[in-house]
Enzyme design. Structure first.
Site, mmCIF file in Angstrom:
data_model
loop_
_atom_site.group_PDB
_atom_site.id
_atom_site.type_symbol
_atom_site.label_atom_id
_atom_site.label_comp_id
_atom_site.label_asym_id
_atom_site.label_seq_id
_atom_site.Cartn_x
_atom_site.Cartn_y
_atom_site.Cartn_z
ATOM 1 N N GLU A 25 45.150 34.018 -15.640
ATOM 2 C CA GLU A 25 44.204 33.894 -14.519
ATOM 3 C C GLU A 25 44.088 32.439 -14.056
ATOM 4 O O GLU A 25 44.563 31.518 -14.735
ATOM 5 C CB GLU A 25 42.820 34.421 -14.919
ATOM 6 C CG GLU A 25 42.135 33.594 -15.988
ATOM 7 C CD GLU A 25 40.606 33.689 -15.943
ATOM 8 O OE1 GLU A 25 40.018 33.424 -14.878
ATOM 9 O OE2 GLU A 25 40.025 34.017 -16.996
ATOM 10 N N LYS A 58 31.459 34.735 -24.412
ATOM 11 C CA LYS A 58 30.533 33.666 -24.793
ATOM 12 C C LYS A 58 29.132 34.235 -24.960
ATOM 13 O O LYS A 58 28.756 35.185 -24.266
ATOM 14 C CB LYS A 58 30.480 32.622 -23.680
ATOM 15 C CG LYS A 58 31.743 31.819 -23.551
ATOM 16 C CD LYS A 58 31.488 30.553 -22.773
ATOM 17 C CE LYS A 58 32.725 29.689 -22.814
ATOM 18 N NZ LYS A 58 33.454 29.651 -21.552
HETATM 19 N N1 PSU Z 1 33.872 33.196 -19.167
HETATM 20 C C1 PSU Z 1 34.456 32.160 -19.774
HETATM 21 N N2 PSU Z 1 35.354 31.410 -19.095
HETATM 22 C C2 PSU Z 1 35.680 31.681 -17.798
HETATM 23 C C3 PSU Z 1 35.066 32.793 -17.170
HETATM 24 C C4 PSU Z 1 34.166 33.525 -17.888
HETATM 25 O O1 PSU Z 1 34.187 31.921 -20.931
HETATM 26 O O2 PSU Z 1 36.503 30.959 -17.197
HETATM 27 C C5 PSU Z 1 35.448 33.143 -15.765
HETATM 28 C C6 PSU Z 1 36.544 34.225 -15.776
HETATM 29 O O3 PSU Z 1 37.389 34.036 -14.658
HETATM 30 C C7 PSU Z 1 35.741 35.504 -15.621
HETATM 31 C C8 PSU Z 1 34.668 35.044 -14.675
HETATM 32 O O4 PSU Z 1 36.479 36.578 -15.104
HETATM 33 O O5 PSU Z 1 34.330 33.738 -15.102
HETATM 34 C C9 PSU Z 1 33.468 35.961 -14.692
HETATM 35 O O6 PSU Z 1 32.599 35.581 -13.677
HETATM 36 P P1 PSU Z 1 31.392 36.545 -13.302
HETATM 37 O O7 PSU Z 1 30.477 36.510 -14.477
HETATM 38 O O8 PSU Z 1 30.789 35.906 -12.078
HETATM 39 O O9 PSU Z 1 31.990 37.893 -13.041
#
Ligand code: PSU
Ligand code: MN
Length: 305
Positions: free
Chosen positions: A25, A159
Site C-alpha cells: 500500500e 494498533k
Molecule cells: N494503521 C497503521 N498504519 C497505517 C494505517 C493504519 O498502523 O498506515 C493506514 C492504512 O493505510 C489503513 C488506514 O488502511 O490508515 C486506515 O485509515 P482509516 O482508519 O481512516 O480507515
C-alpha cells in the site's frame, strides 16, 4: 477495467511469467511515515520481497491511473508530496477521475490488488473499530473490504489506538479469519501480544496457502488477516506505548479530529511523542511482514486457483 490499470515493467513481466506478486500500500508511505524514511523504507521492503523470490507491486493513484508497481520517481513523488490524498474505497473513483495524486489505504489497495489479480498484500497495520465507535461510528472501511474482497493481508495486527477486541468481533461477524504466525496471540503492532488470541495459528507458508486457497475454492469471497508479530528485538514496551497512545487519543478528542483525519493524526502524534522510536519499530515490522508475505505468495502461486 484494464484501461485504469497501469503495470510497471517489472510487474508486467512478472505477470507474463506467472511469478508470485505481492501488493504494497502507499498510505503507509504518504501518511504513515515521515520523508525521507518513508521512501527509503518502501524501497527496502520491495527488496525484501524480491530477495524472497516474489515481485513487489506498490500501488498508488497517479495521473488518472491505478499504478501497479511504482518507479523510483513515482515513489519519491508520493513520499515527498504533502498533498497526496489518502484514498480509501469511498475516495477511489474521485481521485482517479480527477487525475489527482492518491495514496491507497488497506481497503483501496485490496480493491486494486484484486483488479490486478494479486492475491497477497503486505502492510504494517490494518484499520479497525476505533475506541468510542459506539458513539462516533468510526469503523475503518478496511474491515468491510476484508469482508468482501479476496486478498490475503499480512500485517502486524492493529494498533491499540483502536479497540482491538471490537475489531476482532467485527471481523468474526463478517467471516474474516484471523491467522497468526509464530505465536497464538494476535499482535498489537508495536507490541507482540494484544491480549487477544488469533483464530488460527498457522506457521508454515504452505499451510497458510492451503487454508486460504480452500476458503476461496469454497466460493467464500473475502480476505484473510495474516498477523505477524514485530520481531522481539524491535518491539516496544507496552507501558511506554500505552501512555503515548492515551495522550494522542486525548488530544484528538480535544481538537475534535474526525473522519478520515483521525488515523493519520494519531499516527503522526505517536511518532512525535515517541521521538522516533516508534518509527524504527514500524520499519522493522513492515520488513518482517514483507518476508512472510513473499513466502505466502510463493506458496499460493504453487497451489492452483
Ligand atoms: N494503521 C497503521 N498504519 C497505517 C494505517 C493504519 O498502523 O498506515 C493506514 C492504512 O493505510 C489503513 C488506514 O488502511 O490508515 C486506515 O485509515 P482509516 O482508519 O481512516 O480507515
Ligand atoms: Mn475512520
Amino acid at each position: 477495467m484494464q484501461s485504469f490499470l497501469l503495470f510497471s515493467p517489472e510487474v508486467a513481466s512478472a505477470r507474463a511469467a506467472g511469478k508470485p506478486i505481492v501488493a504494497l500500500e502507499s498510505t503507509i508511505i504518504s501518511h504513515g511515515m515521515p520523508y525521507p524514511q518513508n521512501v527509503h523504507t518502501a524501497r527496502e521492503v520491495e527488496q525484501v520481497i524480491r530477495d524472497a523470490g516474489a515481485v513487489p507491486a506498490t500501488i498508488a493513484i497517479i495521473g488518472g491511473k491505478i499504478c501497479i508497481g511504482l518507479s523510483d520517481d513515482q515513489l519519491e513523488l508520493l513520499g515527498s508530496s504533502p498533498d497526496a490524498i489518502k484514498v480509501s474505497r469511498r475516495d477511489l473513483a474521485y481521485v482517479l477521475a480527477q487525475g489527482k495524486l492518491g495514496a491507497t489505504t488497506v481497503a483501496a489497495t485490496m480493491i486494486c490488488a484484486a483488479l490486478a489479480g494479486i492475491e497477497v498484500f503486505v502492510t504494517g497495520g490494518i484499520g479497525g473499530v476505533h475506541r468510542g465507535a459506539e458513539t462516533s461510528f468510526d469503523i475503518s472501511a478496511d474491515l468491510q473490504e476484508l469482508a468482501n474482497t479476496s486478498v490475503a493481508v499480512v500485517c502486524a495486527g492493529v494498533k491499540s489506538i483502536l479497540d482491538i477486541g471490537l475489531t476482532l468481533e467485527y471481523l468474526e461477524t463478517h467471516g474474516v479469519p484471523v491467522v497468526s504466525v509464530g505465536q497464538p496471540a494476535f499482535p498489537a503492532f508495536f507490541t507482540r501480544d494484544s491480549g487477544f488470541k488469533a483464530d488460527f495459528q498457522i506457521d508454515a507458508p504452505e499451510e497458510q496457502a492451503a487454508f486460504i486457497r480452500t476458503k476461496w475454492q469454497l466460493g467464500m469471497a473475502g480476505g484473510v488477516v495474516v498477523s505477524n508479530p514485530v520481531p522481539q528485538e524491535s518491539a516496544m514496551e507496552p507501558y511506554e506505548i500505552d501512555t503515548i497512545i492515551q495522550q494522542a487519543l486525548g488530544e484528538a478528542s480535544e481538537r475534535g479530529v474526525s473522519g478520515k483525519a483521525v488515523t493519520p493524526f494519531l499516527l503522526a502524534r505517536i511518532k512525535e511523542l515517541t521521538g522516533g522510536r516508534s518509527l524504527s519499530t514500524n520499519i522493522a515490522l513492515v520488513k518482517h511482514n514483507a518476508l512472510v508475505g513473499a513466502r505466502l505468495a510463493v506458496a499460493l502461486n504453487q497451489t492452483a486457483a
